[in-house]
Design an enzyme around this catalytic site. Structure first.
Site, PDB file in Angstrom:
ATOM      1  N   ARG A 187       0.608  -1.100   0.025  1.00 10.26           N
ATOM      2  CA  ARG A 187      -0.005  -0.010   0.041  1.00 10.26           C
ATOM      3  C   ARG A 187       0.884   1.186   0.012  1.00 10.26           C
ATOM      4  O   ARG A 187       0.455   2.291  -0.384  1.00 10.26           O
ATOM      5  CB  ARG A 187      -0.929  -0.090   0.838  1.00 10.26           C
ATOM      6  CG  ARG A 187      -1.886  -1.213   1.005  1.00 10.26           C
ATOM      7  CD  ARG A 187      -2.999  -1.327   2.341  1.00 10.26           C
ATOM      8  NE  ARG A 187      -3.701  -2.835   2.054  1.00 10.26           N
ATOM      9  CZ  ARG A 187      -3.204  -3.745   2.645  1.00 10.26           C
ATOM     10  NH1 ARG A 187      -2.275  -3.719   3.696  1.00 10.26           N
ATOM     11  NH2 ARG A 187      -3.727  -4.632   2.753  1.00 10.26           N
ATOM     12  N   GLU A 242       5.117 -12.502  13.368  1.00 10.07           N
ATOM     13  CA  GLU A 242       4.616 -13.158  14.651  1.00 10.07           C
ATOM     14  C   GLU A 242       5.252 -14.672  14.701  1.00 10.07           C
ATOM     15  O   GLU A 242       5.446 -15.381  15.978  1.00 10.07           O
ATOM     16  CB  GLU A 242       3.030 -13.312  14.765  1.00 10.07           C
ATOM     17  CG  GLU A 242       2.667 -13.931  16.067  1.00 10.07           C
ATOM     18  CD  GLU A 242       0.976 -13.779  15.964  1.00 10.07           C
ATOM     19  OE1 GLU A 242       0.314 -14.016  17.267  1.00 10.07           O
ATOM     20  OE2 GLU A 242       0.177 -13.062  14.852  1.00 10.07           O
TER      21      GLU A 242
END
Length: 234
Positions: free
Chosen positions: A119, A156
Site C-alpha cells: 500500500r 509473529e
C-alpha cells in the site's frame, strides 16, 4: 460481530499543524468530491477494539478518518482490519491525504520516497511526483528483477524480507518511507535499515494510520514517524 462502517476517529495534533497552510496539491473537482464515501479503502492490519479514534484538528483529517472502515475478524478472528480501499473510493479524502503529506515534506529536501509493498505503492508515487523526488519500491522477496539488497524482519511466526534494487538509492539521498499503516513497526524498521545501509538519510516515516497499542514506534527508536489518524482500542 457486526461490521462498523463509521468508526470513530482521532486526528493527531501534528497532522493539524502540518495541514494548516499550503494550498492543496489538487484543486477541488466539484460537489461530488466533497462527500465522504460510504465504502472504504484497504490499508491497516490488526488491532483489538471496535472503533478507530478521532481527535480535533484539520477538517481534512476528519474526512480522511471517517472514510476508513474497520472490518472485524479479518483476515482471522480477533483482528480488526483497517480498510483503506474505501478511502480510495472517496476522491476528496484520497486527494486530501496526499495534500497533507505533500504540505509537510515539500520543503524538506526529500530526494527519494520509498514505498513499502504494497500500500506504500498507492500513496508514495503521488507524493514523490508532487515534491520532485524519485520513487523507489521496497518489495517482497523475488519481486524485483535486478540485483537487490534485502533486510530481514521478524513476524509473529517466522521471518520475512523486503528488498530494494541496488543503485536505486544513493548515499547522499534524503529519504521518506511511506506505508499505509504502522502496527508493530517491523516492516518500517526493516525499510529504514535497508535505506541506511546504502548511506541514505531517512528523514521520516509517513503513514496514514497508526495502531498505537502495538507500540510500533518503540521498534523504530528515535526515528521520527508522522501519521494522520490513530486507531484506538475500546
Amino acid at each position: 460481530m457486526p461490521l462498523r462502517l463509521q468508526p470513530r476517529l482521532r486526528l493527531l495534533p501534528s497532522s493539524a499543524a502540518a495541514a494548516a497552510s499550503a494550498p492543496p496539491l489538487f484543486p477541488p473537482r466539484g460537489p461530488a468530491s466533497a462527500t465522504g464515501s460510504s465504502a472504504r479503502p484497504t490499508g491497516g492490519r490488526r488491532r483489538r477494539g471496535p472503533a478507530v479514534a478521532m481527535a480535533s484538528g484539520d477538517a481534512r483529517v476528519a474526512g480522511i478518518a471517517s472514510s476508513i472502515r474497520v472490518i472485524p475478524d479479518f483476515p482471522k478472528p480477533g483482528i480488526m482490519f483497517q480498510d483503506i480501499t474505501t478511502l480510495l473510493l472517496d476522491p476528496k479524502a484520497f486527494r486530501d491525504t496526499i495534500d497533507l503529506f505533500v504540505e509537510r515534506y515539500k520543503d524538506q529536501g526529500i530526494t527519494v520516497v520509498a514505498g513499502v509493498e504494497a500500500r506504500g505503492f498507492i500513496f508514495g508515487p503521488p507524493i514523490a511526483l508532487a515534491i520532485g523526488a524519485k520513487f523507489v519500491p521496497l518489495r517482497k522477496p523475488k519481486k524485483l528483477p535486478g540485483e537487490v539488497i534485502s533486510e530481514e524482519y521478524s513476524l509473529e511466526y517466522g521471518t520475512d524480507k523486503i528488498e530494494m534494487h541496488v543503485g536505486a538509492v544513493d548515499a547522499n539521498d534524503r529519504a521518506l518511507v511511506v506505508d499505509d499503516l504502522i502496527a508493530t513497526g517491523g516492516t518500517l524498521c526493516a525499510a529504514v535499515k535497508l535505506l541506511e545501509r546504502v548511506g541514505a538519510k531517512v528523514v521520516e516515516c509517513a503513514c496514514v494510520i497508526e495502531l498505537p497499542e502495538l507500540k510500533g514506534r518503540d521498534k523504530l527508536g528515535d526515528r521520527p514517524v508522522f501519521v494522520l489518524v490513530k486507531a484506538d482500542g475500546a
